[in-house]
Scaffold this active site. Structure first.
Site, mmCIF file in Angstrom:
data_model
loop_
_atom_site.group_PDB
_atom_site.id
_atom_site.type_symbol
_atom_site.label_atom_id
_atom_site.label_comp_id
_atom_site.label_asym_id
_atom_site.label_seq_id
_atom_site.Cartn_x
_atom_site.Cartn_y
_atom_site.Cartn_z
ATOM 1 N N GLU A 61 2.049 -1.736 12.040
ATOM 2 C CA GLU A 61 1.093 -0.666 11.758
ATOM 3 C C GLU A 61 0.078 -0.464 12.872
ATOM 4 O O GLU A 61 -0.236 0.669 13.244
ATOM 5 C CB GLU A 61 0.368 -0.936 10.430
ATOM 6 C CG GLU A 61 1.235 -0.773 9.185
ATOM 7 C CD GLU A 61 2.169 -1.954 8.930
ATOM 8 O OE1 GLU A 61 2.099 -2.961 9.662
ATOM 9 O OE2 GLU A 61 2.971 -1.865 7.981
ATOM 10 N N HIS A 130 -1.415 -3.395 -3.632
ATOM 11 C CA HIS A 130 -0.687 -2.123 -3.551
ATOM 12 C C HIS A 130 -1.423 -1.004 -4.270
ATOM 13 O O HIS A 130 -0.827 -0.012 -4.665
ATOM 14 C CB HIS A 130 0.724 -2.273 -4.136
ATOM 15 C CG HIS A 130 1.721 -2.720 -3.117
ATOM 16 N ND1 HIS A 130 1.449 -3.725 -2.214
ATOM 17 C CD2 HIS A 130 2.976 -2.296 -2.839
ATOM 18 C CE1 HIS A 130 2.509 -3.904 -1.443
ATOM 19 N NE2 HIS A 130 3.447 -3.047 -1.794
#
Ligand SMILES: Cc1ncc(C[n+]2csc(CCOP(=O)(O)OP(=O)(O)O)c2C)c(N)n1
Lengths: 347, 325
Positions: A61, A130
């Site tokens: 990322e 999440h």
């Protein structure tokens, strides 16, 4: 007849139309060209535009955010997608130390036309890693623009605006918003930064709902309507820059304002909005309140998760309390419905 | 010495001398506090920037770090704007908002240096992606120190660069230290270039700081990429920083390194070596021209204005102001 699209269809249409018009637009991200195509939002793009413009990325990322910035410096318009907003945390160095400040620290010599898409993954036991929505962290950073639209109409218009904007833009989606359907024009259009949207008018209380909380506010509004309370619902749409004037006008009108953050409250968007109102000499008789996530990581079990998030019912109850300061009691008659609130528009 | 090598020697000498003297001047006036910006001097390491950048074309692009004076100047960066930037003046290359660590000169292909270790490596890879996408035949050079090799972004970038076969030359300036930490305190083996190979690229090491070898290597890469042989290539250059990590002074008294270690590199000074190859009248001519240029640049910085207060709010976004956007 007005055309109705879902939220992800609106996103995909924005990307597809901009890619068709501008060869500088590229899309990268983990899994964007896989069979599911980022929950459908990038499906089919690789067939249409090829692997140079639409490509899967390694699980990196931070590095890939840097790659997007570098490509933007060289004149491309990358759209970097993250299937979970939690993963953006790994890109904070590039986002904050580089993208947000390069133009400033080089005296305006460069610009970074880049969009970072990320999806908040609330509910169904997504759990602590999440489900996070970190937009308040990012609102703290000068040099980033942030959209978090709740309607398909705004999703397309904001994303189009973000792709055309010459600066780093964060585009925040919410998994539950993917069930929204609503009017979306077929042609290109943009929704400006710094302009909040009044989703429903009302005289009695102002509910400012961020991202998916705007939908919960609309549902809360239906509950309140049954006891003749008219709530005004505002979706800020653009979190940075923030349109405080629309919110201020509404607070002055209704004398009661609640901000429902789709995040933790400490140093959050609610804190920011309410502080800005106070700094603008909001009369002291206006009642103010924040709602947001419970101050713990998100638990997985439904029995606890339901207490973690604000929802239509708790929003309605808090609004009711604000109006009657505990003098009367009331329970929303309706059991909670998970079905979407449809937006018919046009706005 | 044949004529071509002679010409190169003159060029290299001029470039090395210019960088060395600029930094010596910075060090000389630093105590006056006119430069209110941390400076990371390249003294001792200049031959890498010069060797590489002399082989590049004007439209090739370089990315570097806070220790970027040498790279900036070697690539042709504007000296006046650089000194004005260190002085914090509005005529600086970053309008006084960057300082020594954030130098940029787009016209000369200097894409801006960063104070966060390792951050410009992925940027240079993304830039190379865009060049390839646009079918440009120019290349990118990414300069970084051995410290950056410790960072995750380094490895993420190596992987992506080879995956996409990008036109990029990675130059690791291994001066053995990250601040005061010897590189063998930070990694198991002395094998940076070998690690780069594992990503699938050609990787070599030049361990004596020889400017001609560095030039040759880069020149070869540029030629190859013009022939269409596009792949990332990695070059580790062993070198040595003579001054302290940040600031104008010596720091051997700190004890983290020895004077003996430094001695090899001081004897091996490429500037001194090249000067010995040149006739005195030639080197004197080069030097006096550069001295004038440097004097001019510092005068320009002294005489330039500081940015006005309203400059605080400009250049955050393109086509917009940060106050109220
Ligand atoms: C991400 C990050 N971590 C730590 C630092 C602090 N720091 C500044 S310079 C430096 C040393 C870097 O060494 P190297 O990459 O070898 O470059 P050199 O200074 O030797 O040129 C460190 C650790 C930083 N600037 N950025």
């Amino acid at each position: 007849m007005q055309r109705i699209l879902s939220y992800p269809e609106a996103i995909k249409e924005a990307i597809e139309q901009e890619m068709t018009q501008n060869p500088s637009v590229i899309v990268l991200g983990q899994g964007i060209d896989d069979p599911k195509g980022t929950l459908g939002t990038t499906k089919g793009l690789v067939d249409k535009f090829g692997t140079e413009r639409v490509f899967d990325t390694p699980l990196a990322e931070d590095g890939m955010t840097g790659v997007a910035i570098g490509a933007a410096l060289a004149g491309l318009r990358p759209i970097h997608t993250h299937i979970r907003m939690d993963f953006v945390l790994l890109a904070m160095n590039q986002l904050i130390n580089m993208a947000a400040k390069m133009r400033y620290m080089f005296g305006g010599e460069v610009f970074i036309p880049m969009v970072v898409r990320s999806i908040i993954g609330k509910s169904w036991g997504q759990g602590a890693q999440h489900s996070q929505s970190i937009y308040p962290l990012l609102m703290n950073i000068p040099g980033l623009k942030i959209f978090a639209p709740s309607t398909p109409y705004d999703a397309k218009g904001c994303l189009t605006q973000g792709i055309r904007d010459d600066n780093p833009v964060l585009f925040i989606e919410h998994r539950l918003l993917y069930y929204q359907r609503g009017y979306v024009p077929t042609g290109n259009y943009t929704v400006p930064f710094g302009k909040a949207r009044i989703l429903a008018n009302g005289e009695d209380i102002t509910l400012v709902g961020i991202s998916q909380m705007a939908i919960e506010c609309l549902r809360a509004r239906q509950y309140l309507k049954e006891i003749h309370i008219e709530a005004e619902v505002i979706d800020p749409v653009s979190l940075s820059p923030l349109d405080i004037n629309t919110i201020l006008d509404s607070a002055l009108k209704t004398k009661r304002l609640m901000v429902i953050d789709n995040a933790w409250m400490t140093c959050g968007a609610g804190a920011e909005i309410i502080t800005q109102l106070i700094e603008r000499n909001l009369p002291r008789d206006v009642v103010l309140k924040r709602m947001g996530f419970a101050s713990v990581p998100c638990p997985t079990t439904p029995s606890l998760e339901r207490y973690f998030y604000p929802d239509a019912k708790t929003i309605a109850l808090n609004a009711y309390q604000m109006l009657f300061s505990g003098k009367k009691t009331w329970q929303p008659r309706t059991e909670l419905q998970i079905e979407e609130v449809e937006f018919k528009g046009p706005f | 010495m044949n004529n071509q090598i002679h010409k190169l020697t003159e060029k290299f000498y001029g470039s090395l001398y210019r960088i060395r003297r600029v930094e010596e001047e910075i060090a000389r006036i630093y105590h006056t506090d006119k430069i209110k910006s941390p400076v990371h001097l390249s003294i001792g390491q200049e031959a890498i920037s010069v060797g590489v950048c002399e082989a590049l074309r004007p439209d090739d692009t370089v990315f570097g770090t806070y220790r970027g004076h040498a790279m900036y100047l070697a690539k042709g960066g504007n000296l006046k704007k650089m000194i004005a930037e260190l002085y914090g003046k509005s005529t600086g290359c970053s309008k006084g908002k960057g300082g020594s660590m954030h130098l940029i000169d787009i016209a000369r292909g200097v894409m801006g240096t960063s104070a966060i270790v390792g951050t410009t490596i992925p940027l240079s890879v993304g830039y190379a992606y865009a060049l390839k996408y646009k079918k440009s035949d120019s290349i990118v050079v990414s300069f970084f120190g051995d410290g950056a090799v410790d960072e995750g972004a380094f490895h993420e970038s190596m992987n992506f660069a080879t995956l996409k076969r990008l036109p990029i030359l990675f130059i690791c300036e291994n001066n053995l230290y990250a601040i005061h930490s010897h590189h063998l305190r930070r990694r198991h083996s002395d094998n940076i270039y070998e690690r780069a190979r594992t990503y699938g690229m050609r990787a070599e090491r030049i361990d004596d700081g020889d400017i001609f070898k560095i030039y040759e290597f880069t020149n070869n890469y540029v030629k190859q990429s013009m022939l269409g042989n596009i792949m990332p290539v990695f070059l580790e250059c062993i070198t040595y920083r003579w001054k302290e990590h940040v600031g104008p002074n010596d720091d051997f008294h700190l004890g983290y390194r020895t004077k003996d270690e430094a001695e090899y590199w001081i004897q091996n000074d490429q500037l001194k070596k090249l000067k010995s190859f040149l006739d005195t009248d030639i080197s004197t001519k080069i030097e006096s021209e550069i001295e004038l240029e440097i004097k001019d640049a510092f005068e320009f910085a002294e005489e330039s204005h500081f940015p006005e207060a309203n400059e605080l709010y400009t250049d955050l976004f393109k086509d917009s102001k940060c106050n109220g956007f």
